[in-house]
Motif scaffolding. Sequence first.
Motif, PDB file in Angstrom:
ATOM      1  N   ALA A 130      65.096  21.533  26.154  1.00  0.00           N
ATOM      2  CA  ALA A 130      65.846  22.620  25.531  1.00  0.00           C
ATOM      3  C   ALA A 130      65.548  22.687  24.034  1.00  0.00           C
ATOM      4  CB  ALA A 130      67.337  22.432  25.774  1.00  0.00           C
ATOM      5  N   LEU A 131      65.518  21.511  23.397  1.00  0.00           N
ATOM      6  CA  LEU A 131      65.255  21.462  21.952  1.00  0.00           C
ATOM      7  C   LEU A 131      63.915  22.100  21.602  1.00  0.00           C
ATOM      8  CD1 LEU A 131      66.330  18.031  20.495  1.00  0.00           C
ATOM      9  CD2 LEU A 131      66.580  20.237  19.413  1.00  0.00           C
ATOM     10  N   THR A 132      62.886  21.768  22.382  1.00  0.00           N
ATOM     11  CA  THR A 132      61.563  22.304  22.065  1.00  0.00           C
ATOM     12  C   THR A 132      61.546  23.819  22.216  1.00  0.00           C
ATOM     13  OG1 THR A 132      60.829  21.999  24.337  1.00  0.00           O
ATOM     14  CG2 THR A 132      60.395  20.213  22.815  1.00  0.00           C
ATOM     15  N   HIS A 133      62.317  24.333  23.181  1.00  0.00           N
ATOM     16  CA  HIS A 133      62.319  25.776  23.383  1.00  0.00           C
ATOM     17  C   HIS A 133      63.163  26.503  22.343  1.00  0.00           C
ATOM     18  CE1 HIS A 133      60.575  24.695  27.206  1.00  0.00           C
ATOM     19  NE2 HIS A 133      60.284  25.956  27.400  1.00  0.00           N
ATOM     20  N   THR A 134      64.269  25.884  21.936  1.00  0.00           N
ATOM     21  CA  THR A 134      65.129  26.559  20.969  1.00  0.00           C
ATOM     22  C   THR A 134      64.499  26.551  19.582  1.00  0.00           C
ATOM     23  OG1 THR A 134      66.339  24.498  20.786  1.00  0.00           O
ATOM     24  CG2 THR A 134      67.327  26.196  22.140  1.00  0.00           C
ATOM     25  N   VAL A 135      63.581  25.622  19.356  1.00  0.00           N
ATOM     26  CA  VAL A 135      62.891  25.594  18.067  1.00  0.00           C
ATOM     27  C   VAL A 135      61.941  26.792  17.946  1.00  0.00           C
ATOM     28  CG1 VAL A 135      61.104  24.323  16.809  1.00  0.00           C
ATOM     29  CG2 VAL A 135      63.092  23.125  17.669  1.00  0.00           C
ATOM     30  N   PHE A 136      61.530  27.313  19.096  1.00  0.00           N
ATOM     31  CA  PHE A 136      60.517  28.370  19.116  1.00  0.00           C
ATOM     32  C   PHE A 136      60.836  29.576  18.226  1.00  0.00           C
ATOM     33  CE2 PHE A 136      58.317  31.851  21.584  1.00  0.00           C
ATOM     34  CZ  PHE A 136      57.073  31.587  21.065  1.00  0.00           C
ATOM     35  N   PRO A 137      62.034  30.198  18.386  1.00  0.00           N
ATOM     36  CA  PRO A 137      62.303  31.337  17.493  1.00  0.00           C
ATOM     37  C   PRO A 137      62.290  30.947  16.020  1.00  0.00           C
ATOM     38  CG  PRO A 137      64.250  30.763  18.777  1.00  0.00           C
ATOM     39  CD  PRO A 137      63.112  29.999  19.355  1.00  0.00           C
ATOM     40  N   GLY A 138      62.746  29.720  15.715  1.00  0.00           N
ATOM     41  CA  GLY A 138      62.711  29.246  14.331  1.00  0.00           C
ATOM     42  C   GLY A 138      61.286  29.187  13.812  1.00  0.00           C
ATOM     43  N   VAL A 139      60.407  28.711  14.691  1.00  0.00           N
ATOM     44  CA  VAL A 139      58.995  28.615  14.335  1.00  0.00           C
ATOM     45  C   VAL A 139      58.426  30.000  14.025  1.00  0.00           C
ATOM     46  CG1 VAL A 139      56.709  28.135  15.322  1.00  0.00           C
ATOM     47  CG2 VAL A 139      58.556  26.488  15.626  1.00  0.00           C
ATOM     48  N   VAL A 140      58.760  30.969  14.887  1.00  0.00           N
ATOM     49  CA  VAL A 140      58.226  32.321  14.711  1.00  0.00           C
ATOM     50  C   VAL A 140      58.758  32.951  13.426  1.00  0.00           C
ATOM     51  CG1 VAL A 140      58.066  34.623  15.715  1.00  0.00           C
ATOM     52  CG2 VAL A 140      58.008  32.611  17.202  1.00  0.00           C
ATOM     53  N   ILE A 141      60.093  32.888  13.256  1.00  0.00           N
ATOM     54  CA  ILE A 141      60.687  33.483  12.055  1.00  0.00           C
ATOM     55  C   ILE A 141      60.114  32.832  10.796  1.00  0.00           C
ATOM     56  CG2 ILE A 141      62.855  33.783  10.765  1.00  0.00           C
ATOM     57  CD1 ILE A 141      64.279  33.928  13.499  1.00  0.00           C
ATOM     58  N   GLY A 142      60.018  31.510  10.845  1.00  0.00           N
ATOM     59  CA  GLY A 142      59.469  30.787   9.699  1.00  0.00           C
ATOM     60  C   GLY A 142      58.048  31.208   9.390  1.00  0.00           C
ATOM     61  N   PHE A 143      57.254  31.347  10.448  1.00  0.00           N
ATOM     62  CA  PHE A 143      55.853  31.712  10.253  1.00  0.00           C
ATOM     63  C   PHE A 143      55.715  33.121   9.677  1.00  0.00           C
ATOM     64  CE2 PHE A 143      51.771  33.408  11.841  1.00  0.00           C
ATOM     65  CZ  PHE A 143      50.916  32.508  11.225  1.00  0.00           C
ATOM     66  N   VAL A 144      56.505  34.047  10.236  1.00  0.00           N
ATOM     67  CA  VAL A 144      56.462  35.435   9.760  1.00  0.00           C
ATOM     68  C   VAL A 144      56.877  35.499   8.291  1.00  0.00           C
ATOM     69  CG1 VAL A 144      57.481  37.738  10.024  1.00  0.00           C
ATOM     70  CG2 VAL A 144      56.841  36.403  12.047  1.00  0.00           C
ATOM     71  N   ALA A 145      57.898  34.689   7.948  1.00  0.00           N
ATOM     72  CA  ALA A 145      58.422  34.746   6.579  1.00  0.00           C
ATOM     73  C   ALA A 145      57.498  34.026   5.592  1.00  0.00           C
ATOM     74  CB  ALA A 145      59.818  34.146   6.530  1.00  0.00           C
ATOM     75  N   GLY A 146      56.906  32.920   6.011  1.00  0.00           N
ATOM     76  CA  GLY A 146      56.184  32.139   5.010  1.00  0.00           C
ATOM     77  C   GLY A 146      54.955  31.395   5.502  1.00  0.00           C
ATOM     78  N   GLY A 147      54.329  31.867   6.554  1.00  0.00           N
ATOM     79  CA  GLY A 147      53.099  31.222   7.025  1.00  0.00           C
ATOM     80  C   GLY A 147      53.353  29.816   7.533  1.00  0.00           C
ATOM     81  N   ALA A 206      74.866  25.499  30.765  1.00  0.00           N
ATOM     82  CA  ALA A 206      74.992  26.018  29.398  1.00  0.00           C
ATOM     83  C   ALA A 206      73.730  25.702  28.593  1.00  0.00           C
ATOM     84  CB  ALA A 206      76.223  25.418  28.731  1.00  0.00           C
ATOM     85  N   THR A 207      73.222  24.482  28.750  1.00  0.00           N
ATOM     86  CA  THR A 207      71.999  24.097  28.052  1.00  0.00           C
ATOM     87  C   THR A 207      70.842  25.004  28.467  1.00  0.00           C
ATOM     88  OG1 THR A 207      72.779  21.825  28.090  1.00  0.00           O
ATOM     89  CG2 THR A 207      70.478  22.154  27.537  1.00  0.00           C
ATOM     90  N   ALA A 208      70.771  25.284  29.769  1.00  0.00           N
ATOM     91  CA  ALA A 208      69.700  26.138  30.269  1.00  0.00           C
ATOM     92  C   ALA A 208      69.818  27.550  29.704  1.00  0.00           C
ATOM     93  CB  ALA A 208      69.731  26.172  31.794  1.00  0.00           C
ATOM     94  N   VAL A 209      71.060  28.027  29.565  1.00  0.00           N
ATOM     95  CA  VAL A 209      71.261  29.367  29.007  1.00  0.00           C
ATOM     96  C   VAL A 209      70.767  29.413  27.561  1.00  0.00           C
ATOM     97  CG1 VAL A 209      73.001  31.033  28.271  1.00  0.00           C
ATOM     98  CG2 VAL A 209      73.168  29.985  30.538  1.00  0.00           C
TER      99      VAL A 209
END
Lengths: 289, 251
Positions: free
Chosen positions: A42-59, A92-95
């Motif tokens: 779950a942790l690895t998947h929830t990090v994904f949007p953070g990774v994308v937003i971070g990349f878009v904002a600052g490479g 809940a974790t899966a959601v």
Amino acid sequence: MIEPFAVPFMGRALTEIALLALICGPVSVFVFVRRLSFVSDALTHTVFPGVVIGFVAGGMDGLFTGALVAALLTAGVLTVLTRGARLTDDAATAVVLTAMFSIGVVLVSRRTSYTSDLTAFLFGRLLTVTPRQIAETAVLAAVILVALAIGWRAWLFRAFDPAGAAAAGLRIGRLDLWLNVVLALVVVAAVRAVGTILVVALLIIPAAAARMVTDRLAVMALLGTGLVLAAGYTGLLLSWTASLRYGVALTAASAVVLALVLAYLLLLPVRRWRDRAPVERTSPHELVG
Amino acid sequence: MAAAALRLAGVSVGYSGRPVVTGVDLELRPGQRLALVGPNGAGKSTLIKSVLGLAEIIDGSATVLDRAPAHARAFTGYVPQTGNLDPDFPVSARQVVMMGRYRRLGWWRPARAADRRAVTEALDRVGLADRAGLRFGLLSGGQRQRVLLARAIAAQPRLLLLDEPFNGVDAVSQEAIVRVLRDLSAAGTALVISTHDLAVARDLADLVCLVNGRQWAVGTPGETLTAGPLRQTYGSSAIDLADGRMVLVEP
């Protein structure tokens, strides 16, 4: 066969894997004994949007910050969600996992370089690791090792006997949060090199594979580190040979993970054999009851 | 007279405001052995957890060695039921007993010779020194229980609480556990032992508390383990025999 690793980018990739091996061996032991495989996933998947937003904002630098923020946030959320260890917590974790992952995909699909970006986020860019990234991984690794050195005793007690640990005065909620934060930091450390999907392999497989050959936690940790190192070396070599000799594009990180999975599969029969082997038994009159 | 090891006055315990056991009144002095007796699901475990500060005291006052339960954990020991522990967990018997020293060791300090000695001594007292290196899960049920007792001993508690220590335990282990418990109480440790085995309670306890949802009786084994209080505690599970004796059946 040392020659490929004399090439700078191959040497850097191996250094990065070696740093990850150092932390993934011991951390995966706690993932194993606390049965946190699903939480790690779950942790690895929830990090994904953070990774994308971070990349878009600052490479690439933004990616690191984005991953860090997302990982720490989810570490907290998952700690609360898994408190009761009931079946509903699993749901809940899966959601949370699927929701966050979908958000990440939606975000990344708005970009023109959709496919290559997605691949990079999911499977990492092991061969383009920069010296700066290695330095950052090293710092994170040091932080994680210190956290491990402080926490292992309490985590062990809590994993083995939660009621006994609580009775001895340990605060279970805080310990769980702490371990989840450490897991989150491992994900952040590994995400650029091996991607959000493959990092879960580094968190789960080392200890699970090592458990097949040993009952001892310290040996599991060391063996886990050794396995990641060996898989890193083999995988990188495999990827190098496949692309240079045979013209087959084999993602370096996937090759590393495949090598790790192979080690796991090779060790499976050892477990079976050990299970069948007669263990030292107690005297017959002590087996009564 | 020394301070009471445990004093419960009009105590109700439970979880999230819902009482599991009510009306508990008892006092245990250092070196005394209290048996909590009642059927399965009577609330014995909850009562033990409340003394450890892990279940809620809903009503009444509870003091453990003159402190609030949660503040007395440095002086209390707990032996859980082995059945709740994962037999596949990769720890040795010695490592389990060392957990009893963790509180003293704190976060950082490596185990010293004194800690290792305490662990060896504790294993020796329960008769398992020769099994120290074996994985916990490879031991028999009785031996696992003894390892958990050794873990509690290694912490040198002044009040020791044991949750059904004789459940699924072979005769050899039961004898070893009873011997150690007698030694501990002779040395001044107060003991709380939950059990549904009346013979064990009669044999081992100075004080018996009959519980099933509430406290039905408290007193010496001679006062409490008699037909009247047992019939009250066990309700329809208590069956009178024609010759005036009684059997208890689990519902």
